[in-house]
Design a protein around this motif. Structure first.
Motif, PDB file in Angstrom:
ATOM      1  N   SER A   1       0.897  -1.254  -0.029  1.00 54.47           N
ATOM      2  CA  SER A   1      -0.069  -0.062   0.086  1.00 54.47           C
ATOM      3  C   SER A   1       0.976   1.224   0.027  1.00 54.47           C
ATOM      4  O   SER A   1       1.865   1.196   0.686  1.00 54.47           O
ATOM      5  N   VAL A   2       0.557   2.181  -0.556  1.00 53.09           N
ATOM      6  CA  VAL A   2       0.935   3.458  -0.912  1.00 53.09           C
ATOM      7  C   VAL A   2       0.294   4.701  -0.536  1.00 53.09           C
ATOM      8  O   VAL A   2      -0.933   4.800  -1.291  1.00 53.09           O
TER       9      VAL A   2
ATOM     10  N   LYS B   1       6.515  -1.200  -8.419  1.00 58.17           N
ATOM     11  CA  LYS B   1       5.727  -2.265  -9.615  1.00 58.17           C
ATOM     12  C   LYS B   1       4.949  -3.280  -8.623  1.00 58.17           C
ATOM     13  O   LYS B   1       4.093  -3.735  -9.213  1.00 58.17           O
ATOM     14  N   ASP B   2       5.224  -3.442  -7.257  1.00 59.22           N
ATOM     15  CA  ASP B   2       4.176  -4.387  -6.495  1.00 59.22           C
ATOM     16  C   ASP B   2       3.474  -3.781  -5.595  1.00 59.22           C
ATOM     17  O   ASP B   2       2.684  -4.198  -4.600  1.00 59.22           O
ATOM     18  N   THR B   3       2.759  -2.320  -6.136  1.00 61.75           N
ATOM     19  CA  THR B   3       1.801  -1.718  -5.353  1.00 61.75           C
ATOM     20  C   THR B   3       0.595  -2.333  -5.474  1.00 61.75           C
ATOM     21  O   THR B   3       0.042  -2.686  -6.462  1.00 61.75           O
ATOM     22  N   THR B   4      -0.170  -2.657  -4.301  1.00 60.05           N
ATOM     23  CA  THR B   4      -1.437  -3.171  -4.675  1.00 60.05           C
ATOM     24  C   THR B   4      -2.658  -1.952  -4.172  1.00 60.05           C
ATOM     25  O   THR B   4      -3.739  -2.379  -4.636  1.00 60.05           O
ATOM     26  N   HIS B   5      -2.467  -1.128  -3.325  1.00 58.82           N
ATOM     27  CA  HIS B   5      -3.440  -0.011  -2.922  1.00 58.82           C
ATOM     28  C   HIS B   5      -2.789   1.090  -3.116  1.00 58.82           C
ATOM     29  O   HIS B   5      -1.722   1.402  -2.482  1.00 58.82           O
ATOM     30  N   PHE B   6      -3.461   2.203  -3.732  1.00 60.21           N
ATOM     31  CA  PHE B   6      -2.749   3.195  -4.023  1.00 60.21           C
ATOM     32  C   PHE B   6      -3.909   4.629  -3.526  1.00 60.21           C
ATOM     33  O   PHE B   6      -4.927   4.460  -3.984  1.00 60.21           O
ATOM     34  N   TYR B   7      -3.557   5.266  -2.612  1.00 61.24           N
ATOM     35  CA  TYR B   7      -4.259   6.445  -1.885  1.00 61.24           C
ATOM     36  C   TYR B   7      -3.346   7.866  -2.121  1.00 61.24           C
ATOM     37  O   TYR B   7      -2.298   8.081  -1.828  1.00 61.24           O
ATOM     38  N   ALA B   8      -4.014   8.496  -2.937  1.00 62.35           N
ATOM     39  CA  ALA B   8      -3.744   9.952  -3.251  1.00 62.35           C
ATOM     40  C   ALA B   8      -4.664  10.933  -3.082  1.00 62.35           C
ATOM     41  O   ALA B   8      -5.138  11.848  -3.980  1.00 62.35           O
ATOM     42  N   ARG B   9      -5.162  10.800  -1.705  1.00 63.62           N
ATOM     43  CA  ARG B   9      -6.536  11.895  -1.673  1.00 63.62           C
ATOM     44  C   ARG B   9      -6.005  13.414  -1.233  1.00 63.62           C
ATOM     45  O   ARG B   9      -4.933  13.323  -0.462  1.00 63.62           O
ATOM     46  N   PHE B  10      -6.987  14.136  -1.579  1.00 61.75           N
ATOM     47  CA  PHE B  10      -6.805  15.374  -1.168  1.00 61.75           C
ATOM     48  C   PHE B  10      -5.108  16.196  -1.486  1.00 61.75           C
ATOM     49  O   PHE B  10      -4.501  16.582  -0.744  1.00 61.75           O
ATOM     50  N   ASN B  11      -5.269  15.996  -2.943  1.00 57.84           N
ATOM     51  CA  ASN B  11      -4.110  16.594  -3.526  1.00 57.84           C
ATOM     52  C   ASN B  11      -4.578  17.676  -4.572  1.00 57.84           C
ATOM     53  O   ASN B  11      -5.805  18.139  -4.538  1.00 57.84           O
ATOM     54  N   LYS B  12      -3.628  17.832  -5.558  1.00 50.09           N
ATOM     55  CA  LYS B  12      -3.849  18.619  -6.741  1.00 50.09           C
ATOM     56  C   LYS B  12      -3.755  18.329  -8.150  1.00 50.09           C
ATOM     57  O   LYS B  12      -3.617  18.805  -9.087  1.00 50.09           O
ATOM     58  N   ILE B  13      -4.016  17.163  -8.101  1.00 51.94           N
ATOM     59  CA  ILE B  13      -3.950  16.172  -9.350  1.00 51.94           C
ATOM     60  C   ILE B  13      -4.805  16.747 -10.376  1.00 51.94           C
ATOM     61  O   ILE B  13      -6.217  16.701 -10.088  1.00 51.94           O
ATOM     62  N   LYS B  14      -4.535  17.005 -11.551  1.00 47.15           N
ATOM     63  CA  LYS B  14      -5.638  17.424 -12.348  1.00 47.15           C
ATOM     64  C   LYS B  14      -5.740  16.356 -13.642  1.00 47.15           C
ATOM     65  O   LYS B  14      -7.070  16.615 -14.412  1.00 47.15           O
TER      66      LYS B  14
ATOM     67  N   SER C   1       0.094   6.725 -19.021  1.00 43.22           N
ATOM     68  CA  SER C   1       1.422   6.157 -18.286  1.00 43.22           C
ATOM     69  C   SER C   1       1.483   5.992 -16.695  1.00 43.22           C
ATOM     70  O   SER C   1       2.260   5.455 -16.190  1.00 43.22           O
ATOM     71  N   ASP C   2       0.526   6.714 -16.237  1.00 47.38           N
ATOM     72  CA  ASP C   2       0.551   6.724 -14.594  1.00 47.38           C
ATOM     73  C   ASP C   2       0.396   5.472 -14.067  1.00 47.38           C
ATOM     74  O   ASP C   2       1.199   4.901 -12.914  1.00 47.38           O
ATOM     75  N   PHE C   3      -0.328   4.329 -14.689  1.00 43.50           N
ATOM     76  CA  PHE C   3      -0.309   3.056 -13.920  1.00 43.50           C
ATOM     77  C   PHE C   3       0.069   2.057 -14.826  1.00 43.50           C
ATOM     78  O   PHE C   3      -0.385   0.997 -14.983  1.00 43.50           O
ATOM     79  N   ALA C   4       0.961   2.311 -15.996  1.00 40.54           N
ATOM     80  CA  ALA C   4       1.370   1.388 -16.683  1.00 40.54           C
ATOM     81  C   ALA C   4       2.156   0.216 -16.092  1.00 40.54           C
ATOM     82  O   ALA C   4       2.937   0.545 -15.349  1.00 40.54           O
ATOM     83  N   GLU C   5       1.862  -0.857 -16.602  1.00 46.34           N
ATOM     84  CA  GLU C   5       2.466  -2.345 -16.125  1.00 46.34           C
ATOM     85  C   GLU C   5       2.300  -2.626 -14.478  1.00 46.34           C
ATOM     86  O   GLU C   5       2.964  -2.972 -14.030  1.00 46.34           O
ATOM     87  N   MET C   6       1.295  -1.768 -13.864  1.00 49.98           N
ATOM     88  CA  MET C   6       0.916  -2.199 -12.442  1.00 49.98           C
ATOM     89  C   MET C   6       0.057  -3.281 -12.376  1.00 49.98           C
ATOM     90  O   MET C   6      -1.213  -3.311 -12.210  1.00 49.98           O
ATOM     91  N   ASN C   7       0.416  -4.530 -12.509  1.00 51.74           N
ATOM     92  CA  ASN C   7      -0.380  -5.694 -12.861  1.00 51.74           C
ATOM     93  C   ASN C   7      -0.794  -6.231 -11.270  1.00 51.74           C
ATOM     94  O   ASN C   7      -1.554  -7.083 -11.244  1.00 51.74           O
ATOM     95  N   LYS C   8      -0.211  -5.774 -10.306  1.00 52.19           N
ATOM     96  CA  LYS C   8      -0.922  -5.962  -8.750  1.00 52.19           C
ATOM     97  C   LYS C   8      -1.808  -4.961  -8.292  1.00 52.19           C
ATOM     98  O   LYS C   8      -2.212  -5.086  -7.316  1.00 52.19           O
ATOM     99  N   LEU C   9      -1.933  -3.849  -8.987  1.00 56.14           N
ATOM    100  CA  LEU C   9      -2.795  -2.736  -8.682  1.00 56.14           C
ATOM    101  C   LEU C   9      -4.362  -3.303  -8.219  1.00 56.14           C
ATOM    102  O   LEU C   9      -4.923  -3.562  -9.546  1.00 56.14           O
ATOM    103  N   MET C  10      -4.863  -3.351  -7.071  1.00 57.53           N
ATOM    104  CA  MET C  10      -6.153  -3.648  -6.974  1.00 57.53           C
ATOM    105  C   MET C  10      -7.017  -2.351  -6.460  1.00 57.53           C
ATOM    106  O   MET C  10      -8.245  -2.573  -6.947  1.00 57.53           O
ATOM    107  N   ARG C  11      -6.697  -1.559  -5.870  1.00 57.91           N
ATOM    108  CA  ARG C  11      -7.284  -0.362  -5.572  1.00 57.91           C
ATOM    109  C   ARG C  11      -6.690   1.105  -5.675  1.00 57.91           C
ATOM    110  O   ARG C  11      -5.436   1.119  -5.603  1.00 57.91           O
ATOM    111  N   ILE C  12      -7.477   2.085  -6.475  1.00 61.45           N
ATOM    112  CA  ILE C  12      -7.004   3.310  -6.442  1.00 61.45           C
ATOM    113  C   ILE C  12      -7.987   4.241  -6.064  1.00 61.45           C
ATOM    114  O   ILE C  12      -9.110   4.368  -6.218  1.00 61.45           O
ATOM    115  N   ASP C  13      -7.485   5.207  -5.143  1.00 60.15           N
ATOM    116  CA  ASP C  13      -8.371   6.263  -4.378  1.00 60.15           C
ATOM    117  C   ASP C  13      -7.707   7.457  -4.758  1.00 60.15           C
ATOM    118  O   ASP C  13      -6.640   7.784  -4.228  1.00 60.15           O
ATOM    119  N   LEU C  14      -8.444   8.370  -5.231  1.00 61.92           N
ATOM    120  CA  LEU C  14      -8.123   9.840  -5.932  1.00 61.92           C
ATOM    121  C   LEU C  14      -9.025  10.819  -5.071  1.00 61.92           C
ATOM    122  O   LEU C  14      -9.326  11.769  -5.919  1.00 61.92           O
TER     123      LEU C  14
END
Length: 325
Positions: free
Chosen positions: A130-131, A146-159, A164-177
């Motif tokens: 988890s990141v 590359k082994d990230t399974t859960h990604f949390y980037a809440r309360f930021n300024k991503i536009k 390419s942001d999630f290219a080849e992320m074969n283990k990624l199960m959850r994205i929370d933006l």
């Protein structure tokens, strides 16, 4: 005459005793060196007193010589010491420090470097797979291990979410933006993620949902700007594992059909939905059809009177929440 003979014999024996080296003298001969200034015995003038006792009646008897006892210097071993073996010399060689990790490409421990040169897992928090990058003023998605399974980037300024942001992320199960400033998502940003199951992009400014993997179980795109064209026709039809679909506050004017039979919860409150048809949830061709899984439907906050279409809910375990008059 007898007395004279005894005296002569005693003198011969006494002379022999005095001429013999004492044990103390032999010890001193073995000393290689000493510091006489630190000791209280004068080795050169060491006196040995001999006390002779003569018994004229029973014959001559001789006691052991009396030696003055003092502190002797320690024996110093001046023999050459053997040189250490090659093995010992190798053991004494100091270990060379490991070269510092290269910062240009990051490391396995800290993850790849961000655009600012700071490793992702130093800027964010990495725990197992988890990141967590919540509220760190991100403007783009950082490079992830590359082994990230859960990604949390809440309360930021991503536009924007790029392909390419999630290219080849074969283990990624959850994205929370949640709660960024996202207005655009590339069409292929999530489609090639084989393990992705949960996507949360609520509280952004998204105008169009991209194509998502068929293995999704949760989609939360509430509080965006999807409008009437932000969801493609039959966008959720092939998602046979979908359980939760949340599209609150998006100015939708219709319910996105068809809905998978696995769906348990559908939140559509505060949109612009004005009509529900009899086949929206049920199957008009099968009067015995029952949709047991869909127990939670929220339609409150829409300009619709759910009491006008009672046949639309006969297959549901519960009546939707909404305006009844």
């Amino acid at each position: 005459m007898k007395t004279l003979a005894n005296i002569l014999l005693g003198c011969v024996i006494l002379k022999a005793i005095i001429a013999a080296p004492s044990r103390q003298g032999r010890q001193l001969e073995d000393l290689d060196t000493y510091d006489a200034a630190n000791y209280d015995v004068d080795l050169e003038n060491l006196n040995v007193e001999n006390q002779d006792i003569y018994d004229y009646d029973d014959g001559l008897t001789i006691d052991e010589p009396q030696i003055e006892i003092g502190t002797l210097p320690p024996i110093v071993d001046r023999r050459p010491q053997p040189r250490p073996s090659r093995v010992d010399e190798e053991d004494e060689v100091p270990l060379k420090p490991l070269p510092p990790a290269q910062s240009s490409g990051g490391s396995e421990l800290l993850g790849p470097d961000t655009q600012g040169g700071l490793p992702t897992c130093l800027l964010c928090t990495c725990l197992g797979g988890s990141v967590y990058c919540d509220d760190v003023k991100l403007e783009t998605v950082p490079p992830l291990p590359k082994d990230t399974t859960h990604f949390y980037a809440r309360f930021n300024k991503i536009k924007k979410i790029n392909k390419s942001d999630f290219a080849e992320m074969n283990k990624l199960m959850r994205i929370d933006l949640t709660s960024n400033q996202i207005t655009e998502i590339d069409e292929d940003a999530f489609r090639s993620l084989p393990a992705l199951e949960e996507l949360v992009v609520r509280e952004n400014k998204i105008r169009q949902l991209p194509e998502l993997p068929h293995g999704m179980t949760l989609i939360d795109a509430s509080h965006n700007n999807l409008g009437s064209k932000g969801i493609k026709p039959e966008a959720f039809k092939e998602m046979s594992n979908l359980l939760y679909l949340y599209l609150t506050d998006n100015n939708l004017d219709h319910i996105p059909l068809p809905l998978p039979h696995t769906l348990r919860s559908l939140h559509l409150q505060n949109n612009n939905i004005q009509m529900i048809h009899e086949d929206t949830f049920c199957n008009l061709k099968d009067i015995n059809y029952i949709r047991k899984a869909l127990e939670d439907i929220r339609l409150d906050g829409n300009p619709i009177n759910i009491s006008k279409t009672p046949q639309a809910y006969v297959c549901l375990p519960r009546v939707p929440v909404g305006r009844l008059y």
